[in-house]
Write a protein that holds these residues in place. Structure first.
Motif, PDB file in Angstrom:
ATOM      1  N   LYS A  81      41.743  40.575  46.118  1.00  0.00           N
ATOM      2  CA  LYS A  81      41.510  40.051  44.768  1.00  0.00           C
ATOM      3  C   LYS A  81      41.447  41.145  43.720  1.00  0.00           C
ATOM      4  N   TYR A  82      40.822  42.284  44.070  1.00  0.00           N
ATOM      5  CA  TYR A  82      40.547  43.301  43.068  1.00  0.00           C
ATOM      6  C   TYR A  82      41.408  44.557  43.189  1.00  0.00           C
ATOM      7  N   HIS A  83      42.362  44.599  44.118  1.00  0.00           N
ATOM      8  CA  HIS A  83      43.180  45.814  44.220  1.00  0.00           C
ATOM      9  C   HIS A  83      43.898  46.039  42.892  1.00  0.00           C
ATOM     10  N   PRO A  84      43.767  47.225  42.300  1.00  0.00           N
ATOM     11  CA  PRO A  84      44.334  47.482  40.966  1.00  0.00           C
ATOM     12  C   PRO A  84      45.832  47.230  40.859  1.00  0.00           C
ATOM     13  N   ASP A  85      46.550  47.309  41.976  1.00  0.00           N
ATOM     14  CA  ASP A  85      48.000  47.098  41.920  1.00  0.00           C
ATOM     15  C   ASP A  85      48.367  45.641  41.671  1.00  0.00           C
ATOM     16  N   VAL A  86      47.485  44.720  42.033  1.00  0.00           N
ATOM     17  CA  VAL A  86      47.833  43.304  41.938  1.00  0.00           C
ATOM     18  C   VAL A  86      46.847  42.490  41.106  1.00  0.00           C
ATOM     19  N   SER A  87      45.634  42.997  40.903  1.00  0.00           N
ATOM     20  CA  SER A  87      44.604  42.211  40.230  1.00  0.00           C
ATOM     21  C   SER A  87      44.817  42.167  38.723  1.00  0.00           C
ATOM     22  N   LYS A  88      44.489  41.025  38.143  1.00  0.00           N
ATOM     23  CA  LYS A  88      44.547  40.862  36.697  1.00  0.00           C
ATOM     24  C   LYS A  88      43.144  40.904  36.090  1.00  0.00           C
ATOM     25  N   GLU A  89      42.142  41.155  36.932  1.00  0.00           N
ATOM     26  CA  GLU A  89      40.768  41.242  36.442  1.00  0.00           C
ATOM     27  C   GLU A  89      40.594  42.507  35.595  1.00  0.00           C
ATOM     28  N   ALA A  90      39.839  42.390  34.499  1.00  0.00           N
ATOM     29  CA  ALA A  90      39.662  43.531  33.599  1.00  0.00           C
ATOM     30  C   ALA A  90      38.917  44.681  34.272  1.00  0.00           C
ATOM     31  N   ASP A  91      37.973  44.354  35.162  1.00  0.00           N
ATOM     32  CA  ASP A  91      37.167  45.386  35.819  1.00  0.00           C
ATOM     33  C   ASP A  91      37.595  45.600  37.264  1.00  0.00           C
ATOM     34  N   ALA A  92      38.874  45.378  37.559  1.00  0.00           N
ATOM     35  CA  ALA A  92      39.351  45.432  38.943  1.00  0.00           C
ATOM     36  C   ALA A  92      39.105  46.796  39.580  1.00  0.00           C
ATOM     37  N   GLU A  93      39.363  47.874  38.843  1.00  0.00           N
ATOM     38  CA  GLU A  93      39.227  49.207  39.432  1.00  0.00           C
ATOM     39  C   GLU A  93      37.776  49.503  39.792  1.00  0.00           C
ATOM     40  N   ALA A  94      36.846  49.144  38.886  1.00  0.00           N
ATOM     41  CA  ALA A  94      35.431  49.372  39.163  1.00  0.00           C
ATOM     42  C   ALA A  94      34.954  48.500  40.318  1.00  0.00           C
ATOM     43  N   LYS A  95      35.403  47.253  40.356  1.00  0.00           N
ATOM     44  CA  LYS A  95      35.038  46.353  41.453  1.00  0.00           C
ATOM     45  C   LYS A  95      35.556  46.887  42.782  1.00  0.00           C
ATOM     46  N   MET A  96      36.793  47.396  42.779  1.00  0.00           N
ATOM     47  CA  MET A  96      37.380  47.905  44.011  1.00  0.00           C
ATOM     48  C   MET A  96      36.592  49.102  44.528  1.00  0.00           C
ATOM     49  N   GLN A  97      36.164  49.958  43.620  1.00  0.00           N
ATOM     50  CA  GLN A  97      35.368  51.109  44.024  1.00  0.00           C
ATOM     51  C   GLN A  97      34.043  50.656  44.626  1.00  0.00           C
ATOM     52  N   ALA A  98      33.422  49.669  43.996  1.00  0.00           N
ATOM     53  CA  ALA A  98      32.107  49.207  44.466  1.00  0.00           C
ATOM     54  C   ALA A  98      32.186  48.582  45.854  1.00  0.00           C
ATOM     55  N   ILE A  99      33.191  47.747  46.085  1.00  0.00           N
ATOM     56  CA  ILE A  99      33.255  47.090  47.394  1.00  0.00           C
ATOM     57  C   ILE A  99      33.675  48.075  48.480  1.00  0.00           C
ATOM     58  N   ASN A 100      34.433  49.098  48.142  1.00  0.00           N
ATOM     59  CA  ASN A 100      34.796  50.111  49.128  1.00  0.00           C
ATOM     60  C   ASN A 100      33.577  50.917  49.549  1.00  0.00           C
ATOM     61  N   VAL A 101      32.747  51.283  48.577  1.00  0.00           N
ATOM     62  CA  VAL A 101      31.533  52.034  48.898  1.00  0.00           C
ATOM     63  C   VAL A 101      30.606  51.170  49.754  1.00  0.00           C
ATOM     64  N   ALA A 102      30.469  49.883  49.378  1.00  0.00           N
ATOM     65  CA  ALA A 102      29.606  48.982  50.139  1.00  0.00           C
ATOM     66  C   ALA A 102      30.116  48.804  51.563  1.00  0.00           C
ATOM     67  N   TYR A 103      31.407  48.617  51.703  1.00  0.00           N
ATOM     68  CA  TYR A 103      31.977  48.388  53.037  1.00  0.00           C
ATOM     69  C   TYR A 103      31.867  49.633  53.907  1.00  0.00           C
ATOM     70  N   ASP A 104      32.002  50.806  53.308  1.00  0.00           N
ATOM     71  CA  ASP A 104      31.897  52.050  54.078  1.00  0.00           C
ATOM     72  C   ASP A 104      30.543  52.136  54.768  1.00  0.00           C
ATOM     73  N   THR A 105      29.495  51.639  54.129  1.00  0.00           N
ATOM     74  CA  THR A 105      28.156  51.664  54.725  1.00  0.00           C
ATOM     75  C   THR A 105      27.925  50.510  55.686  1.00  0.00           C
ATOM     76  N   LEU A 106      28.246  49.293  55.251  1.00  0.00           N
ATOM     77  CA  LEU A 106      27.906  48.113  56.058  1.00  0.00           C
ATOM     78  C   LEU A 106      28.811  47.936  57.264  1.00  0.00           C
ATOM     79  N   SER A 107      29.967  48.573  57.282  1.00  0.00           N
ATOM     80  CA  SER A 107      30.862  48.450  58.436  1.00  0.00           C
ATOM     81  C   SER A 107      30.478  49.407  59.558  1.00  0.00           C
TER      82      SER A 107
END
Length: 330
Positions: free
Chosen positions: A30-56
């Protein structure tokens, strides 16, 4: 209130590893900057990557859960679920002060203490060392983490399936900078696409994924191949369907013509009295997969020429007289 890692991924704290991975992949699409139309896609992508790095990671997740359950020891649940002031307000060479004013220190003799020894706290340095640059590092050697594998999709002309090609692509890849902080990294790569690739098949580029943390190995980059399609040509499995325009007399008289196809320029014989939409099968002229080529289906499209001169209009008049008994709407 700032989201913690579970909230960032949209899962409960009781979520299984599979549920966390599934949610992460859904959000990444949904939030990958290459395909997302969300205004905050890049920030969202960074946040979920950081979260996943820990919780995985089971060990890192356990340590993070401990922090959530003991916010008083980390200055309250601040940014990303950590105490915002727990690492910014130092209380001497070997300690720090939390947001509540309580001092916490490490005495370098193997004892982690709260408030001058009022309460023992084991594994404190390990936690801060594991989370690395986000806390300014720890005294002990930080753990290395391999970078996540990355996925991208590119669309190429259908002819590439027959000949292969080298395509230059530009991608935005989620990675980490030298301080271990997440960032979007842009890179340009030359990707060699072999002929005979299936729709949706992936090419693996070793070490071109997310950068490792603390010297860890880079992840891999997987490029998914899709073929350009439109109303005139499309792919179904190994078979290719391509529309070919022909004249009315070619359809009636059954002439031989040369046509351009995804497989190249080919001479075909049009059967007499061919009809609009009729399919001609060219065996083994589809995508040349290693386990066997598909077929190429040419869809005949009869094109009626315009009458722009008197002679052409007279030709149509003669045609009408020759077929005066023809009833197209019968």
């Amino acid at each position: 209130m700032t989201e913690n890692y579970y909230q960032a991924l949209g899962v409960e704290r009781s979520a299984t590893a599979d549920e966390i991975k599934k949610s992460y992949r859904k959000l990444a699409r949904k939030y990958h900057p290459d395909v997302s139309k969300e205004a905050d896609a890049e920030a969202k992508m960074q946040a979920i990557n950081v979260a996943y790095d820990t919780l995985s990671n089971a060990e890192k997740r356990a340590e993070y859960d401990f922090m959530l359950d003991n916010p008083q020891g980390f200055g309250g649940a601040g940014q990303n679920g950590f105490g915002q002031n727990a690492y910014s307000d130092f209380a001497g060479a070997n300690g720090f002060r939390g947001a509540d004013g309580q001092s916490y220190y490490y005495d370098f003799n193997g004892n982690d203490s709260f408030g001058g020894g009022a309460e023992q706290f084991s594994g404190f340095e390990d936690i801060f060392g594991r989370f690395g640059a986000g806390f300014g590092g720890g005294r002990r050697q930080q753990t290395n983490f391999q970078g996540e594998d990355q996925h991208a999709k590119i669309e190429v002309p259908l002819e590439v399936a027959y000949t292969g090609s080298t395509q230059q692509i530009s991608l935005q890849i989620q990675g980490f900078n030298a301080q271990g902080q997440p960032e979007i990294q842009r890179k340009t790569l030359n990707v060699k696409i072999p002929k005979g690739m299936k729709e949706g098949q992936q090419i693996r580029l070793s070490g071109q994924g997310q950068a490792g943390v603390n010297g860890g190995k880079n992840g891999d980059l997987y490029i998914e191949i899709t073929y350009q399609e439109d109303q005139r040509q499309y792919v179904e499995g190994a078979d290719v369907y391509s529309t070919v325009d022909i004249a009315p007399w070619e359809a009636v008289l059954g002439e031989k013509v040369e046509v351009n196809t995804p497989a190249g320029r080919i001479q075909i014989g049009i059967p007499k009295d061919a009809r609009n939409g009729q399919k001609l099968r060219l065996k083994d002229k589809g995508i040349p997969y290693t386990q066997g080529a598909g077929h190429l289906y040419l869809i005949l499209n009869i094109v009626v020429p315009e009458a722009n001169t008197d002679a052409q209009r007279q030709a149509y008049q003669a045609f009408a007289e020759a077929f005066k008994d023809f009833q197209p709407r019968a």
